[in-house]
Design a protein around this motif. Structure first.
Motif, PDB file in Angstrom:
ATOM      1  N   GLU A  54       0.845  -1.192   0.000  1.00 13.54           N
ATOM      2  CA  GLU A  54       0.000   0.000   0.000  1.00 13.54           C
ATOM      3  C   GLU A  54       0.880   1.241   0.000  1.00 13.54           C
ATOM      4  OE1 GLU A  54      -3.817  -0.527   2.554  1.00 13.54           O
ATOM      5  OE2 GLU A  54      -2.200  -1.509   3.661  1.00 13.54           O
ATOM      6  N   PRO A  55       0.405   2.329  -0.594  1.00 16.07           N
ATOM      7  CA  PRO A  55       1.192   3.571  -0.587  1.00 16.07           C
ATOM      8  C   PRO A  55       1.444   4.053   0.843  1.00 16.07           C
ATOM      9  CG  PRO A  55      -0.620   3.704  -2.153  1.00 16.07           C
ATOM     10  CD  PRO A  55      -0.851   2.465  -1.334  1.00 16.07           C
ATOM     11  N   SER A  56       2.608   4.606   1.072  1.00 12.65           N
ATOM     12  CA  SER A  56       2.978   5.143   2.378  1.00 12.65           C
ATOM     13  C   SER A  56       4.119   6.121   2.194  1.00 12.65           C
ATOM     14  CB  SER A  56       3.386   4.012   3.327  1.00 12.65           C
ATOM     15  OG  SER A  56       3.830   4.516   4.573  1.00 12.65           O
ATOM     16  N   ASP A  57       4.311   6.994   3.166  1.00  9.41           N
ATOM     17  CA  ASP A  57       5.418   7.939   3.106  1.00  9.41           C
ATOM     18  C   ASP A  57       6.762   7.287   3.398  1.00  9.41           C
ATOM     19  OD1 ASP A  57       3.844  10.082   2.429  1.00  9.41           O
ATOM     20  OD2 ASP A  57       3.542  10.738   4.492  1.00  9.41           O
ATOM     21  N   TYR A  58       6.732   6.148   4.064  1.00 11.13           N
ATOM     22  CA  TYR A  58       7.989   5.481   4.373  1.00 11.13           C
ATOM     23  C   TYR A  58       7.813   3.975   4.231  1.00 11.13           C
ATOM     24  CZ  TYR A  58       5.823   4.880   8.977  1.00 11.13           C
ATOM     25  OH  TYR A  58       4.969   4.577  10.006  1.00 11.13           O
ATOM     26  N   LEU A  59       8.921   3.280   4.265  1.00  6.82           N
ATOM     27  CA  LEU A  59       8.931   1.843   4.013  1.00  6.82           C
ATOM     28  C   LEU A  59       8.780   1.071   5.314  1.00  6.82           C
ATOM     29  CD1 LEU A  59       9.338  -0.267   1.728  1.00  6.82           C
ATOM     30  CD2 LEU A  59      11.773  -0.240   2.286  1.00  6.82           C
ATOM     31  N   SER A  60       7.826   0.138   5.360  1.00  4.21           N
ATOM     32  CA  SER A  60       7.629  -0.688   6.552  1.00  4.21           C
ATOM     33  C   SER A  60       7.163  -2.069   6.138  1.00  4.21           C
ATOM     34  CB  SER A  60       6.596  -0.045   7.494  1.00  4.21           C
ATOM     35  OG  SER A  60       5.320  -0.011   6.874  1.00  4.21           O
ATOM     36  N   LEU A  61       7.377  -3.023   7.017  1.00  2.00           N
ATOM     37  CA  LEU A  61       6.974  -4.405   6.761  1.00  2.00           C
ATOM     38  C   LEU A  61       6.434  -5.026   8.033  1.00  2.00           C
ATOM     39  CD1 LEU A  61       6.936  -7.062   5.035  1.00  2.00           C
ATOM     40  CD2 LEU A  61       9.279  -7.465   5.850  1.00  2.00           C
ATOM     41  N   THR A  62       5.237  -5.625   7.937  1.00  2.00           N
ATOM     42  CA  THR A  62       4.686  -6.428   9.024  1.00  2.00           C
ATOM     43  C   THR A  62       4.521  -7.845   8.509  1.00  2.00           C
ATOM     44  OG1 THR A  62       2.412  -5.873   8.406  1.00  2.00           O
ATOM     45  CG2 THR A  62       3.480  -4.492  10.072  1.00  2.00           C
ATOM     46  N   VAL A  89       9.641  11.826   0.361  1.00  2.00           N
ATOM     47  CA  VAL A  89       9.047  11.009   1.409  1.00  2.00           C
ATOM     48  C   VAL A  89       8.789  11.858   2.644  1.00  2.00           C
ATOM     49  CG1 VAL A  89      10.175   8.906   0.620  1.00  2.00           C
ATOM     50  CG2 VAL A  89      11.290  10.325   2.325  1.00  2.00           C
ATOM     51  N   GLY A  90       8.024  11.312   3.546  1.00  3.34           N
ATOM     52  CA  GLY A  90       7.804  11.977   4.825  1.00  3.34           C
ATOM     53  C   GLY A  90       8.953  11.694   5.772  1.00  3.34           C
ATOM     54  N   LYS A  91       8.734  11.954   7.043  1.00  2.00           N
ATOM     55  CA  LYS A  91       9.789  11.784   8.025  1.00  2.00           C
ATOM     56  C   LYS A  91       9.710  10.403   8.653  1.00  2.00           C
ATOM     57  CE  LYS A  91      10.025  16.716   9.034  1.00  2.00           C
ATOM     58  NZ  LYS A  91       9.923  17.758  10.081  1.00  2.00           N
ATOM     59  N   GLY A  92       9.655   9.401   7.803  1.00  2.00           N
ATOM     60  CA  GLY A  92       9.604   8.034   8.285  1.00  2.00           C
ATOM     61  C   GLY A  92      10.937   7.608   8.857  1.00  2.00           C
ATOM     62  N   PRO A  93      10.980   6.449   9.542  1.00  2.00           N
ATOM     63  CA  PRO A  93      12.201   6.000  10.198  1.00  2.00           C
ATOM     64  C   PRO A  93      13.318   5.664   9.226  1.00  2.00           C
ATOM     65  CG  PRO A  93      10.494   4.304  10.282  1.00  2.00           C
ATOM     66  CD  PRO A  93       9.843   5.545   9.793  1.00  2.00           C
ATOM     67  N   ASP A  94      13.012   5.385   7.962  1.00  2.00           N
ATOM     68  CA  ASP A  94      14.075   5.061   7.029  1.00  2.00           C
ATOM     69  C   ASP A  94      14.691   6.316   6.411  1.00  2.00           C
ATOM     70  OD1 ASP A  94      11.873   5.716   5.552  1.00  2.00           O
ATOM     71  OD2 ASP A  94      11.718   3.812   4.500  1.00  2.00           O
ATOM     72  N   GLY A  95      13.893   7.368   6.226  1.00  2.00           N
ATOM     73  CA  GLY A  95      14.430   8.657   5.839  1.00  2.00           C
ATOM     74  C   GLY A  95      14.659   8.894   4.369  1.00  2.00           C
ATOM     75  N   LYS A  96      14.835   7.857   3.549  1.00  2.00           N
ATOM     76  CA  LYS A  96      15.177   8.061   2.146  1.00  2.00           C
ATOM     77  C   LYS A  96      14.371   7.110   1.262  1.00  2.00           C
ATOM     78  CE  LYS A  96      19.978   9.522   2.927  1.00  2.00           C
ATOM     79  NZ  LYS A  96      21.399   9.231   2.612  1.00  2.00           N
ATOM     80  N   GLY A  97      14.154   7.547   0.039  1.00  2.00           N
ATOM     81  CA  GLY A  97      13.529   6.692  -0.951  1.00  2.00           C
ATOM     82  C   GLY A  97      12.017   6.653  -0.864  1.00  2.00           C
ATOM     83  N   LYS A  98      11.400   6.174  -1.921  1.00  2.00           N
ATOM     84  CA  LYS A  98       9.955   6.023  -1.929  1.00  2.00           C
ATOM     85  C   LYS A  98       9.530   5.014  -0.872  1.00  2.00           C
ATOM     86  CE  LYS A  98       8.818   7.536  -6.556  1.00  2.00           C
ATOM     87  NZ  LYS A  98       8.123   7.239  -7.832  1.00  2.00           N
ATOM     88  N   GLY A  99       8.301   5.163  -0.401  1.00  2.00           N
ATOM     89  CA  GLY A  99       7.836   4.308   0.682  1.00  2.00           C
ATOM     90  C   GLY A  99       6.719   3.374   0.268  1.00  2.00           C
ATOM     91  N   ALA A 100       6.407   2.443   1.152  1.00  2.00           N
ATOM     92  CA  ALA A 100       5.298   1.507   0.961  1.00  2.00           C
ATOM     93  C   ALA A 100       5.049   0.799   2.276  1.00  2.00           C
ATOM     94  CB  ALA A 100       5.613   0.493  -0.130  1.00  2.00           C
ATOM     95  N   ARG A 101       3.791   0.493   2.509  1.00  2.00           N
ATOM     96  CA  ARG A 101       3.430  -0.316   3.666  1.00  2.00           C
ATOM     97  C   ARG A 101       3.232  -1.752   3.165  1.00  2.00           C
ATOM     98  NH1 ARG A 101      -0.794   2.138   4.706  1.00  2.00           N
ATOM     99  NH2 ARG A 101       0.117   3.729   6.068  1.00  2.00           N
ATOM    100  N   LEU A 102       4.142  -2.636   3.575  1.00  2.00           N
ATOM    101  CA  LEU A 102       4.129  -4.019   3.110  1.00  2.00           C
ATOM    102  C   LEU A 102       3.637  -4.947   4.215  1.00  2.00           C
ATOM    103  CD1 LEU A 102       7.642  -3.976   1.398  1.00  2.00           C
ATOM    104  CD2 LEU A 102       5.441  -3.873   0.227  1.00  2.00           C
ATOM    105  N   ALA A 147      10.884 -11.534  -4.724  1.00  2.00           N
ATOM    106  CA  ALA A 147      10.493 -11.395  -6.122  1.00  2.00           C
ATOM    107  C   ALA A 147       9.124 -10.734  -6.231  1.00  2.00           C
ATOM    108  CB  ALA A 147      10.494 -12.762  -6.799  1.00  2.00           C
ATOM    109  N   ALA A 148       8.186 -11.166  -5.393  1.00  6.40           N
ATOM    110  CA  ALA A 148       6.851 -10.559  -5.394  1.00  6.40           C
ATOM    111  C   ALA A 148       6.926  -9.090  -5.008  1.00  6.40           C
ATOM    112  CB  ALA A 148       5.932 -11.323  -4.436  1.00  6.40           C
ATOM    113  N   ALA A 149       7.789  -8.764  -4.045  1.00  3.78           N
ATOM    114  CA  ALA A 149       7.949  -7.371  -3.622  1.00  3.78           C
ATOM    115  C   ALA A 149       8.452  -6.509  -4.778  1.00  3.78           C
ATOM    116  CB  ALA A 149       8.905  -7.284  -2.443  1.00  3.78           C
ATOM    117  N   MET A 150       9.395  -7.039  -5.545  1.00  5.93           N
ATOM    118  CA  MET A 150       9.920  -6.265  -6.671  1.00  5.93           C
ATOM    119  C   MET A 150       8.833  -5.967  -7.697  1.00  5.93           C
ATOM    120  SD  MET A 150      13.706  -7.820  -7.429  1.00  5.93           S
ATOM    121  CE  MET A 150      15.115  -7.210  -6.489  1.00  5.93           C
ATOM    122  N   VAL A 151       8.006  -6.958  -7.993  1.00  7.90           N
ATOM    123  CA  VAL A 151       6.942  -6.767  -8.984  1.00  7.90           C
ATOM    124  C   VAL A 151       5.913  -5.756  -8.477  1.00  7.90           C
ATOM    125  CG1 VAL A 151       5.052  -7.907 -10.204  1.00  7.90           C
ATOM    126  CG2 VAL A 151       7.262  -9.060  -9.975  1.00  7.90           C
TER     127      VAL A 151
END
Length: 316
Positions: free
Chosen positions: A43-51, A87-100, A120-124
Motif C-alpha cells: 500500500e502507498p505510504s510515506d515510508y517503508l515498513s513491513l509487518t 518522502v515523509g519523516k519516516g524511520p528510514d528517511g530516504k527513498g519512496k515508501g510503501a506499507r508491506l 520477487a513478489a515485492a519487486m513486482v
C-alpha cells in the motif's frame, strides 16, 4: 492496495556442476510454480515498513530488517531511477515508501523459494506501485543479487505474460539465466516438509567435498508434456544432485520420500531445491488431498495445490 501470491518454486530437477571461478555453481533446473505460497500486500505510504503474520511468522521473529529479503528487495528498487521520490519523516528517511504486509504460509529454509519468492513478489509490486521504468531483465539482475534462485522465483510473474499462463521455467548458468519451460498438462502437486530447516550453505559444503568435474548436465526438454505420465518419464532421466547431502544432514527427508512413493495416485516424487521439502505429482485432486491429510497425521507440514497452465499468481 495491490496483492500478489509469492508462489512456491518447486525444482522438479536440479543438476549442479562444479564450483566456478566466481565461487558460484553452474546449474540446470526445471521448476514449476503451484498455486501455493506466501501473500504480499503493498500500500502507498510515506515510508517503508513491513509487518509479518501467518503460520510461519514466528520463524522470522527477531530477524534484523537488513537481513529480510523483502526489505532488501525494496531497498534495491529504491536505488533505481525514480525510486528516490519525496518522502515523509519516516524511520528510514530516504527513498519512496510503501506499507508491506507479508503473510508467511510456507516454511522457511525449505527448498521452495521462501524468502526469495517473497522478495520477487515485492519487486513486482513495488515496481508498479512506484511507477518505475525498471525493465524485466534489470529486475532479474537485481533479484540475482538476493539469491541464485531470485530470477527463477520471478519467472511466474514476468514470463507468464509472454507465453500465456506459465507452466514451467528452466534456469541455467548460476541461476541468472531463466526461460519458459515446456507447457504441461494440468496436474496436482503435494508438498511435504518434515518440519526441519536445513542450511543450503551446509549442503553445498558437503556437495563440494566430492564435486563433479564439469558443468551441470543439461536435458533437452520438449516444448510440451502432454500428460503427467510423459512428465514423469522425462523426470526419470533427471535428478536432484543435492538430495544426497541433504539427506545426510536431515535423514527425515528419506522418510518423507518413502511416504510419498507409497501414496496411491502419486506418479513421481523427489526433493525440491536444497530441501527439506519434497513433492509428489498427482493427476487427482482427491488423491493429493488424501495424501496431504495422511502426511499431517505424521506431524509434517503438507499442502496440495493445482499446477499447470491454468495457474496464475494474481489475487482478485
Amino acid at each position: 492496495m495491490a496483492e500478489l501470491l509469492a508462489r512456491a518454486k518447486v525444482n522438479l530437477c536440479l543438476h549442479v556442476g562444479a564450483t566456478r571461478p566466481d565461487g558460484l555453481h553452474d546449474i540446470f533446473s526445471l521448476a514449476v510454480f503451484p498455486m501455493l505460497g506466501d501473500r504480499l500486500v503493498a500500500e502507498p505510504s510515506d515510508y517503508l515498513s513491513l509487518t509479518i503474520d501467518g503460520h510461519f511468522a514466528g520463524a522470522l521473529a527477531g530477524l534484523a530488517p537488513a537481513s529480510n529479503l523483502v526489505l532488501r528487495a525494496a531497498r534495491l528498487l529504491q536505488g533505481e531511477p525514480g525510486g528516490q521520490g519525496t518522502v515523509g519523516k519516516g524511520p528510514d528517511g530516504k527513498g519512496k515508501g510503501a506499507r508491506l504486509r507479508l503473510t508467511k504460509n510456507l516454511p522457511p529454509a525449505s527448498g521452495i523459494g521462501g524468502g526469495t519468492a517473497d522478495a520477487a513478489a515485492a519487486m513486482v509490486l513495488l515496481r508498479d506501485l512506484w511507477g518505475l521504468k525498471t525493465g524485466d531483465q534489470r529486475l532479474m539482475a537485481l533479484s540475482f543479487l538476493l539469491g541464485a534462485d531470485g530470477p527463477l522465483c520471478l519467472a511466474p510473474h514476468l514470463l507468464a505474460g509472454r507465453a500465456g499462463a506459465l507452466c514451467s521455467a528452466i534456469a541455467t548458468g548460476a541461476g541468472e539465466q531463466v526461460r519458459a519451460g515446456p507447457v504441461m498438462a494440468p496436474f496436482w502437486m503435494l508438498l511435504v516438509n518434515p518440519g526441519q530447516a536445513v542450511s543450503t550453505a551446509a549442503i553445498f559444503r558437503l556437495y563440494d567435498a566430492d564435486p563433479p568435474a564439469g558443468p551441470a548436465d543439461r536435458v533437452a526438454f520438449g516444448s510440451s508434456c502432454a500428460s503427467l505420465q510423459d512428465l514423469g518419464s522425462t523426470l526419470a532421466l533427471t535428478r536432484n544432485d543435492l538430495a544426497g547431502p541433504a539427506i545426510s544432514l536431515c535423514p527425515a527427508i528419506r522418510d518423507v520420500l518413502s511416504f510419498l512413493e507409497r501414496q496411491p495416485g502419486c506418479s513421481f516424487s523427489r526433493m525440491s531445491g536444497s530441501g527439506a521439502t519434497c513433492f509428489g505429482l498427482f493427476s487427482s485432486q482427491q488423491a493429493a488431498r488424501k495424501a496431504a491429510s495422511a502426511a499431517r497425521g505424521r506431524g509434517w507440514w503438507a499442502e496440495s495445490a493445482a499446477a499447470g497452465p491454468t495457474a496464475t499468481g494474481k489475487v482478485a
